[in-house]
Design a protein around this motif. Sequence first.
Motif, PDB file in Angstrom:
ATOM      1  N   LEU A 131      31.486  21.012  27.613  1.00  0.00           N
ATOM      2  CA  LEU A 131      31.000  20.098  26.586  1.00  0.00           C
ATOM      3  C   LEU A 131      29.783  19.323  27.088  1.00  0.00           C
ATOM      4  N   ALA A 132      29.804  18.921  28.353  1.00  0.00           N
ATOM      5  CA  ALA A 132      28.645  18.230  28.938  1.00  0.00           C
ATOM      6  C   ALA A 132      27.418  19.126  28.880  1.00  0.00           C
ATOM      7  N   GLU A 133      27.597  20.404  29.203  1.00  0.00           N
ATOM      8  CA  GLU A 133      26.476  21.355  29.143  1.00  0.00           C
ATOM      9  C   GLU A 133      25.886  21.425  27.734  1.00  0.00           C
ATOM     10  N   LYS A 134      26.752  21.519  26.736  1.00  0.00           N
ATOM     11  CA  LYS A 134      26.295  21.606  25.348  1.00  0.00           C
ATOM     12  C   LYS A 134      25.482  20.376  24.955  1.00  0.00           C
ATOM     13  N   LEU A 135      25.982  19.193  25.310  1.00  0.00           N
ATOM     14  CA  LEU A 135      25.291  17.949  24.974  1.00  0.00           C
ATOM     15  C   LEU A 135      23.949  17.831  25.694  1.00  0.00           C
ATOM     16  N   ASP A 136      23.935  18.208  26.974  1.00  0.00           N
ATOM     17  CA  ASP A 136      22.679  18.143  27.732  1.00  0.00           C
ATOM     18  C   ASP A 136      21.629  19.085  27.146  1.00  0.00           C
ATOM     19  N   ARG A 137      22.066  20.254  26.709  1.00  0.00           N
ATOM     20  CA  ARG A 137      21.107  21.205  26.117  1.00  0.00           C
ATOM     21  C   ARG A 137      20.537  20.649  24.806  1.00  0.00           C
ATOM     22  N   LEU A 138      21.383  20.020  24.004  1.00  0.00           N
ATOM     23  CA  LEU A 138      20.903  19.409  22.761  1.00  0.00           C
ATOM     24  C   LEU A 138      19.928  18.273  23.046  1.00  0.00           C
ATOM     25  N   ALA A 139      20.248  17.463  24.071  1.00  0.00           N
ATOM     26  CA  ALA A 139      19.361  16.359  24.437  1.00  0.00           C
ATOM     27  C   ALA A 139      18.015  16.879  24.916  1.00  0.00           C
ATOM     28  N   LEU A 140      18.042  17.920  25.715  1.00  0.00           N
ATOM     29  CA  LEU A 140      16.779  18.497  26.215  1.00  0.00           C
ATOM     30  C   LEU A 140      15.925  19.037  25.081  1.00  0.00           C
ATOM     31  N   LYS A 141      16.559  19.623  24.087  1.00  0.00           N
ATOM     32  CA  LYS A 141      15.819  20.162  22.947  1.00  0.00           C
ATOM     33  C   LYS A 141      15.032  19.060  22.251  1.00  0.00           C
ATOM     34  N   GLY A 142      15.640  17.893  22.093  1.00  0.00           N
ATOM     35  CA  GLY A 142      14.957  16.785  21.461  1.00  0.00           C
ATOM     36  C   GLY A 142      13.885  16.172  22.332  1.00  0.00           C
ATOM     37  N   LEU A 143      14.120  16.132  23.631  1.00  0.00           N
ATOM     38  CA  LEU A 143      13.167  15.495  24.547  1.00  0.00           C
ATOM     39  C   LEU A 143      11.945  16.350  24.810  1.00  0.00           C
ATOM     40  N   ALA A 144      12.089  17.661  24.668  1.00  0.00           N
ATOM     41  CA  ALA A 144      11.004  18.578  25.026  1.00  0.00           C
ATOM     42  C   ALA A 144       9.727  18.287  24.257  1.00  0.00           C
ATOM     43  N   SER A 145       9.866  17.827  23.010  1.00  0.00           N
ATOM     44  CA  SER A 145       8.672  17.615  22.182  1.00  0.00           C
ATOM     45  C   SER A 145       8.055  16.239  22.380  1.00  0.00           C
ATOM     46  N   GLU A 146       8.712  15.372  23.126  1.00  0.00           N
ATOM     47  CA  GLU A 146       8.240  13.994  23.244  1.00  0.00           C
ATOM     48  C   GLU A 146       7.546  13.685  24.568  1.00  0.00           C
ATOM     49  N   GLY A 147       7.703  14.556  25.545  1.00  0.00           N
ATOM     50  CA  GLY A 147       7.017  14.349  26.818  1.00  0.00           C
ATOM     51  C   GLY A 147       7.556  13.222  27.655  1.00  0.00           C
ATOM     52  N   GLU A 148       8.809  12.852  27.462  1.00  0.00           N
ATOM     53  CA  GLU A 148       9.429  11.798  28.280  1.00  0.00           C
ATOM     54  C   GLU A 148       9.902  12.415  29.594  1.00  0.00           C
ATOM     55  N   VAL A 149       9.046  12.380  30.609  1.00  0.00           N
ATOM     56  CA  VAL A 149       9.303  13.124  31.845  1.00  0.00           C
ATOM     57  C   VAL A 149      10.525  12.595  32.581  1.00  0.00           C
ATOM     58  N   LEU A 150      10.631  11.275  32.724  1.00  0.00           N
ATOM     59  CA  LEU A 150      11.746  10.701  33.481  1.00  0.00           C
ATOM     60  C   LEU A 150      13.080  11.004  32.803  1.00  0.00           C
ATOM     61  N   MET A 151      13.141  10.777  31.496  1.00  0.00           N
ATOM     62  CA  MET A 151      14.372  11.051  30.769  1.00  0.00           C
ATOM     63  C   MET A 151      14.712  12.537  30.825  1.00  0.00           C
ATOM     64  N   THR A 152      13.696  13.372  30.689  1.00  0.00           N
ATOM     65  CA  THR A 152      13.914  14.826  30.756  1.00  0.00           C
ATOM     66  C   THR A 152      14.481  15.224  32.112  1.00  0.00           C
ATOM     67  N   LEU A 153      13.934  14.634  33.169  1.00  0.00           N
ATOM     68  CA  LEU A 153      14.426  14.941  34.517  1.00  0.00           C
ATOM     69  C   LEU A 153      15.890  14.533  34.665  1.00  0.00           C
ATOM     70  N   ARG A 154      16.244  13.367  34.128  1.00  0.00           N
ATOM     71  CA  ARG A 154      17.634  12.912  34.226  1.00  0.00           C
ATOM     72  C   ARG A 154      18.584  13.915  33.548  1.00  0.00           C
ATOM     73  N   VAL A 155      18.187  14.357  32.358  1.00  0.00           N
ATOM     74  CA  VAL A 155      19.056  15.275  31.615  1.00  0.00           C
ATOM     75  C   VAL A 155      19.132  16.624  32.316  1.00  0.00           C
ATOM     76  N   ARG A 156      18.013  17.089  32.848  1.00  0.00           N
ATOM     77  CA  ARG A 156      18.012  18.366  33.575  1.00  0.00           C
ATOM     78  C   ARG A 156      18.917  18.282  34.801  1.00  0.00           C
ATOM     79  N   GLU A 157      18.867  17.150  35.509  1.00  0.00           N
ATOM     80  CA  GLU A 157      19.724  16.977  36.687  1.00  0.00           C
ATOM     81  C   GLU A 157      21.202  16.979  36.289  1.00  0.00           C
ATOM     82  N   GLN A 158      21.485  16.347  35.155  1.00  0.00           N
ATOM     83  CA  GLN A 158      22.868  16.321  34.708  1.00  0.00           C
ATOM     84  C   GLN A 158      23.331  17.701  34.242  1.00  0.00           C
TER      85      GLN A 158
END
Length: 515
Positions: A131-158
Motif C-alpha cells: 500500500l505504501a508503494e501504491k501511495l508513493d507512486r501516486l504522489a510521484l505522479k503528481g509531483l513530477a509536473s511541478e518540479g518540487e525537487v526536495l519533495m520528489t526526493l523524499r517520496v522517491r526515498e520512501q
Amino acid sequence: MKITRQSLTSTKGILIIVAFFTISSIVGLSLIVFFAAKITSDATGAMPVNVFKEVIQVGSDEKKISHIYRGEMAVVRAEMAASKKQYKSAHDAFVEAVDEMTIALGPESQLTCMMMFRQADLESDFAHYALAEKLDRLALKGLASEGEVLMTLRVREQLVRALSYQGGTNKKEEALRLAQGNVPLAEKLDEKKHSMHHEELVYALDWLAYSYGGCKQIDKANETYEKMIALLQSNPRKVQAIADALLAEARLEKERKNFEAAQVLYERAIKANPGATGPYFARAASFRDRGKDELAIADYQTIIRLEPKKRSTWRILAKMYDEKGAVAKALECADAFVKLDPKISSGYALRAEILEKSGQLDQAIADATKAVDACNPKDVNAAGGYHIDRGNIYLHAGKYKEALSDFGLALATLSDSSYCLRCRADTYEKLHDYQKEIDDLGAAIKIEMVHNETSASDYYSDSYGPPYAIKLYEQRARAYKALGKKSQAAGDDQAAAKLKADWQKKRVANPAESE
C-alpha cells in the motif's frame, strides 16, 4: 543501516496549518499567505511553495475551503493516532485526508501528494509496504509536473523503502535503480543549500548502499557505505551514524561468511563510538555464531558496564552461563534481570528454567508461579506459555495432578498447541493412562501434519516440524503397545518411518534449506 529522517509533515507543522485555515474562515484566506513562509522555516523546511499557490487559487470558494479544513483536521487525528501506535485509526484518518484534499484540489495537487506521502510513511511503519508503494507512486505522479525537487526526493526515498522491504528480485532491482537516481538529486540539493555536512547526499547514499546489499552486490554496498562514512566524518555529532554504517557493512560481510572482514568492521565501529552498546552487541552475536563464547561473554559484560539496566543483556548472559553449566553465575544474572523489573513475568520464567535444570525444583515452581501471576491474563499466548512452563516443572517434580491442571489451563486458550498436548500426553504416560495419552498425541499429530503440509518454513526443532511429528507417531506407537494394540502400533511405526524417509529425501535434495 538507515538514518532516521524527521517526517516531512510534522504534527507541529500540521497544527499550525489547521490554525491558519481556522483563521482564514473568519478573516479571510489571504492571511494564510503571510504565515506560509513561517511554516516553511518553522516546521520542516520541506513544505513545497506550490502548496501555498494552490491554497491561494482556492480563493473564496467556501466548499473547497471546507474540504481542505476537514482534510487538515483528519491529518491531525491521523498523526495523533500514529503517535499512539493506533494503526487503524491513523490509516482511516489519512484516507479521509487524502479524499478531502482530492475533492478540493485534485488528485495530483501538491497538498494531496503530501497527504499520500505521509500516509505511505505510516503504512511502511506498520509493514504495509504494498500500500505504501501504491501511495508513493501516486504522489510521484503528481509531483513530477511541478518540479518540487526536495519533495520528489523524499517520496522517491520512501518508495525505495517500500520496494526493498517487500522482497522479490524485481522489487529490489527497481529500488536499486531509484536509489541510484536519488544520489544526483541529493547532490544538487546539497549544493543549492550549501550544506557543509551533505545531509541529503548522506541519506541518499545510505539507501543506495542498502539497496546494493538487497541485490547481493556486497562490494558496491560497502563501497557506498564508505563514501557515506567519509561525508559523516565532517560532522562530529554523527558518531552514531558512522558506527551504524560500519555495522551495516559488517552484517553484509558476515552474510557472505567473510568473518575476518566483519571483525575489522566491528572494531572500527567500537572505535568510532566507544560509549555505544550496539557495536558490542553485534560483535558478541558474531562471536557466539562462531562458537567463541568467552569472547562473547566479555563483550556482554562490557555492555553491562556501559548500560547496567539493559535487561536483554542480563538475559543473554544468564542463558549462556546456564548452557555452560555455570549455575551460580547464571542465577546471579537472572536475579539482576528480575530486580530490574519485578513486575515482568519473563524474569521469573528465566530464573525458573535455570533452577529446574539445576534440580532446584521447589524454587523453580515458586518462580514459575510468580511468572504466571505477573502475566497479563489478556495476553493469552504469554499466559498459556507460562502455564506450560510451570506444568513441565510440576511434571519433572512428579506432581502430576498440578501438571495436568496447568496444561489444561494452557489448552483452554491455546487449543492448537501440539506441544502442550504432547506435554499433557507425557503426564498421562507417567500415570499409565495410555488411552488419554493416545488421544492427546492423536490431536497433536493432526495439528502437526496440517502444519507440515501448509508451512513453507524449513526450520525444525524438537517441538516443531517433521522430526517432531515423527516423535509423536513413535510415542503413540509405544502407548498402543502398552495397551496391547499391536496393529495400531504398527501403523504408527510405519507412518513415522515414511515421514522420516520423505524428510531425508528433502534434506538430500535441498541440503542448504535443511541446515
